[in-house]
Every structure is written in structure tokens, then in C-alpha cells.
Design a protein around this motif. Structure first.
Motif, PDB file in Angstrom:
ATOM      1  N   VAL A  78       0.860  -1.177   0.188  1.00 34.10           N
ATOM      2  CA  VAL A  78      -0.024   0.051   0.131  1.00 34.10           C
ATOM      3  C   VAL A  78       0.762   1.380  -0.136  1.00 34.10           C
ATOM      4  O   VAL A  78       1.637   1.309   0.672  1.00 34.10           O
ATOM      5  CB  VAL A  78      -0.985   0.019   1.138  1.00 34.10           C
ATOM      6  CG1 VAL A  78      -1.698   1.193   1.262  1.00 34.10           C
ATOM      7  CG2 VAL A  78      -1.630  -1.030   1.065  1.00 34.10           C
ATOM      8  N   THR A  79       0.663   2.150  -1.020  1.00 35.85           N
ATOM      9  CA  THR A  79       1.573   3.100  -1.247  1.00 35.85           C
ATOM     10  C   THR A  79       1.226   4.515  -0.721  1.00 35.85           C
ATOM     11  O   THR A  79       1.785   5.489  -0.560  1.00 35.85           O
ATOM     12  CB  THR A  79       2.221   3.284  -2.632  1.00 35.85           C
ATOM     13  OG1 THR A  79       0.928   3.289  -3.557  1.00 35.85           O
ATOM     14  CG2 THR A  79       2.882   2.101  -2.859  1.00 35.85           C
ATOM     15  N   ALA A  80      -0.352   4.723  -0.727  1.00 38.45           N
ATOM     16  CA  ALA A  80      -1.139   5.931  -0.373  1.00 38.45           C
ATOM     17  C   ALA A  80      -2.328   5.463   0.098  1.00 38.45           C
ATOM     18  O   ALA A  80      -2.809   4.390  -0.309  1.00 38.45           O
ATOM     19  CB  ALA A  80      -1.166   6.819  -1.616  1.00 38.45           C
ATOM     20  N   GLU A  92       4.266   5.766  10.586  1.00 42.68           N
ATOM     21  CA  GLU A  92       4.707   4.498  11.342  1.00 42.68           C
ATOM     22  C   GLU A  92       5.210   5.332  12.726  1.00 42.68           C
ATOM     23  O   GLU A  92       5.361   6.583  12.714  1.00 42.68           O
ATOM     24  CB  GLU A  92       5.859   3.762  10.771  1.00 42.68           C
ATOM     25  CG  GLU A  92       7.004   4.519  10.678  1.00 42.68           C
ATOM     26  CD  GLU A  92       8.253   3.930   9.930  1.00 42.68           C
ATOM     27  OE1 GLU A  92       8.138   2.640  10.199  1.00 42.68           O
ATOM     28  OE2 GLU A  92       9.180   4.688   9.479  1.00 42.68           O
ATOM     29  N   MET A  93       5.135   4.514  13.757  1.00 42.62           N
ATOM     30  CA  MET A  93       5.829   4.892  14.913  1.00 42.62           C
ATOM     31  C   MET A  93       7.107   4.166  14.931  1.00 42.62           C
ATOM     32  O   MET A  93       7.303   2.830  14.891  1.00 42.62           O
ATOM     33  CB  MET A  93       4.899   4.334  16.283  1.00 42.62           C
ATOM     34  CG  MET A  93       3.757   5.095  16.204  1.00 42.62           C
ATOM     35  SD  MET A  93       3.587   6.782  16.210  1.00 42.62           S
ATOM     36  CE  MET A  93       3.958   7.243  17.871  1.00 42.62           C
ATOM     37  N   SER A  94       8.265   5.094  15.484  1.00 46.76           N
ATOM     38  CA  SER A  94       9.671   4.189  15.596  1.00 46.76           C
ATOM     39  C   SER A  94      10.486   4.883  16.790  1.00 46.76           C
ATOM     40  O   SER A  94      10.194   6.107  17.110  1.00 46.76           O
ATOM     41  CB  SER A  94      10.433   4.342  14.113  1.00 46.76           C
ATOM     42  OG  SER A  94      10.555   5.668  13.813  1.00 46.76           O
ATOM     43  N   MET A  95      11.406   4.141  17.089  1.00 51.67           N
ATOM     44  CA  MET A  95      12.152   4.834  18.172  1.00 51.67           C
ATOM     45  C   MET A  95      13.187   5.740  17.469  1.00 51.67           C
ATOM     46  O   MET A  95      13.751   5.302  16.357  1.00 51.67           O
ATOM     47  CB  MET A  95      12.993   3.677  18.857  1.00 51.67           C
ATOM     48  CG  MET A  95      12.078   2.899  19.847  1.00 51.67           C
ATOM     49  SD  MET A  95      11.203   3.780  20.980  1.00 51.67           S
ATOM     50  CE  MET A  95      12.665   4.358  22.221  1.00 51.67           C
ATOM     51  N   LYS A  96      13.539   6.817  17.971  1.00 53.14           N
ATOM     52  CA  LYS A  96      14.433   7.901  17.388  1.00 53.14           C
ATOM     53  C   LYS A  96      15.108   8.533  18.533  1.00 53.14           C
ATOM     54  O   LYS A  96      14.432   9.316  19.468  1.00 53.14           O
ATOM     55  CB  LYS A  96      13.880   8.639  16.508  1.00 53.14           C
ATOM     56  CG  LYS A  96      14.939   9.689  15.586  1.00 53.14           C
ATOM     57  CD  LYS A  96      14.345  10.596  14.657  1.00 53.14           C
ATOM     58  CE  LYS A  96      15.423  11.117  13.749  1.00 53.14           C
ATOM     59  NZ  LYS A  96      14.614  11.986  12.675  1.00 53.14           N
ATOM     60  N   ASP A  97      16.436   8.603  18.785  1.00 50.59           N
ATOM     61  CA  ASP A  97      17.309   9.190  19.819  1.00 50.59           C
ATOM     62  C   ASP A  97      16.457   8.606  21.199  1.00 50.59           C
ATOM     63  O   ASP A  97      16.434   9.676  22.083  1.00 50.59           O
ATOM     64  CB  ASP A  97      17.336  10.735  19.818  1.00 50.59           C
ATOM     65  CG  ASP A  97      18.144  11.107  18.451  1.00 50.59           C
ATOM     66  OD1 ASP A  97      18.832  10.227  18.264  1.00 50.59           O
ATOM     67  OD2 ASP A  97      17.637  11.986  17.819  1.00 50.59           O
ATOM     68  N   GLY A  98      16.179   7.454  21.266  1.00 49.19           N
ATOM     69  CA  GLY A  98      15.472   6.876  22.809  1.00 49.19           C
ATOM     70  C   GLY A  98      14.171   7.352  22.864  1.00 49.19           C
ATOM     71  O   GLY A  98      13.593   6.827  24.120  1.00 49.19           O
ATOM     72  N   PRO A 104       6.363   9.698   8.588  1.00 50.12           N
ATOM     73  CA  PRO A 104       5.966   9.150   7.120  1.00 50.12           C
ATOM     74  C   PRO A 104       6.439   7.886   6.884  1.00 50.12           C
ATOM     75  O   PRO A 104       7.649   7.609   7.380  1.00 50.12           O
ATOM     76  CB  PRO A 104       6.089   9.927   6.146  1.00 50.12           C
ATOM     77  CG  PRO A 104       6.359  11.411   6.888  1.00 50.12           C
ATOM     78  CD  PRO A 104       6.718  11.136   8.342  1.00 50.12           C
ATOM     79  N   LYS A 105       5.880   6.759   6.561  1.00 47.40           N
ATOM     80  CA  LYS A 105       6.242   5.384   6.307  1.00 47.40           C
ATOM     81  C   LYS A 105       6.982   5.328   4.823  1.00 47.40           C
ATOM     82  O   LYS A 105       6.018   5.338   3.939  1.00 47.40           O
ATOM     83  CB  LYS A 105       5.238   4.381   6.379  1.00 47.40           C
ATOM     84  CG  LYS A 105       5.609   2.813   6.227  1.00 47.40           C
ATOM     85  CD  LYS A 105       6.573   2.691   7.144  1.00 47.40           C
ATOM     86  CE  LYS A 105       6.599   0.878   6.905  1.00 47.40           C
ATOM     87  NZ  LYS A 105       7.427   0.185   7.694  1.00 47.40           N
TER      88      LYS A 105
END
Length: 182
Positions: A78-80, A92-98, A104-105
Motif C-alpha cells: 500500500v503506497t498511499a 509509522e511509530m519508531s524509536m529515534k534518539d531513545g 511518514p512510512k
């Protein structure tokens, strides 16, 4: 035979040619395969199970969730996503700098062959960037997903109130992830 028919006159020639044409047509019909043409395979699809939207005020970022289901024998990406209710992005949710951040995915959501992909609070989701009007509990919103191969899937999701994981969809802000269970 032709010369013999011509000697008998035009009437006999016409009858003979008509009869020959009819026999040829019947013969050709009989030469065809008696096996019926194979039926087209049942349409394999991408669908979404249990779709819903987090209720939100007008202009307040919110998200749509559900489970993407791939009933095909190949991966689908799925692109859009689109909705008349708001401009949209895949997030998306992701870890960045703890810390947990929303972003955006890149590349979209890939659903493996005969697999599923969960869209949920605190994870991947369909982001409504700026709804044009308030999304009230019980409202039905229409969405269209676009795939990498150019296909589309349209579905309707019902809005509901949700505090859940205390996530915030405000730009650049992400509240600490907490469990919704007591």
C-alpha cells in the motif's frame, strides 16, 4: 460437382450452395472443443478488517486503523491513502534518539502473501493530516488505499472515541507511550 450443378440451373446451384454452407457451419461448430472454457479464478484481494477512525476536532490530526488482509499469492504494498475527509499520509511509530516518534512510512505498508498487517494506535496507521470538519463518534468515513501496482481498495471506517495509548497526532509531538490497561 460444380459443373454438374451449373448444368442443372441456378435454382439447383443456390440450393446446393446454401446446403453446403449450412453443413460447413455445422461441421465447424462440431469441430470445436466440447470442454468448457476454464472459469476465471476467484478474485484475490486486499481488504481491511475492523476499520475504525479516532474521533477528532476539525483540523486536529487523527488516524485510521484496522487489519490489512492480503488474500493473494503475492506481497502487496500500500503506497498511499485518500479520503474526502482529509489529506492523508501513511505513518509509522519508531524509536529515534531513545524516544517514540511518528513519521511518514517510507515505501508504504507491505502485506505479505496470504498475510495481514496491523494498523493500530502506537504503530503503523493511516494519518488524517487536517480533517476539514470534526470527526464525531459514529461518523462513517470513506477511504481509498492505493497499491504499488496501481490497484485500489475502498472501505468505510466508523469513528469512535479513543484515549488508548495516550498518543498525540500533533505534528512533532509524541506523548510517552503508556499502557491503556489498568
Amino acid at each position: 460437382m460444380r459443373d454438374n450443378l451449373l448444368r442443372r440451373g441456378p435454382r439447383h446451384t443456390l440450393v446446393a450452395l446454401t446446403l453446403a454452407g449450412a453443413l460447413t457451419t455445422l461441421g465447424l461448430a462440431g469441430c470445436g472443443s466440447t470442454t468448457p472454457a476454464p472459469a476465471a479464478p476467484a478474485a484475490a484481494t486486499l481488504s481491511i478488517r475492523d476499520p475504525w477512525v479516532k474521533a477528532a476536532a476539525a483540523g486536529e490530526m487523527t488516524a485510521a486503523f484496522g487489519t490489512l488482509v492480503n488474500d493473494t499469492d503475492a506481497a502487496i504494498t500500500v503506497t498511499a491513502a485518500e479520503s474526502p475527509a482529509s489529506p492523508m499520509e501513511l505513518h509509522e511509530m519508531s524509536m529515534k534518539d531513545g524516544k517514540m516518534v511518528m513519521q511518514p512510512k517510507q515505501g508504504g505498508f507491505t502485506i505479505e502473501a496470504r498475510g495481514t498487517h496491523e494498523l493500530g494506535p502506537g504503530g503503523d496507521h493511516l494519518m488524517l493530516m487536517k480533517p476539514v470538519k470534526a470527526i464525531e463518534p459514529g461518523d462513517a468515513l470513506t477511504f481509498t488505499l492505493r497499491t504499488a501496482t496501481g490497484g485500489t481498495v475502498t472501505f468505510t471506517a466508523i469513528a469512535k472515541p479513543f484515549a488508548g495509548a495516550n498518543e498525540s497526532y500533533d505534528p512533532g509531538h509524541m506523548a510517552p507511550m503508556e499502557s491503556a490497561a489498568p
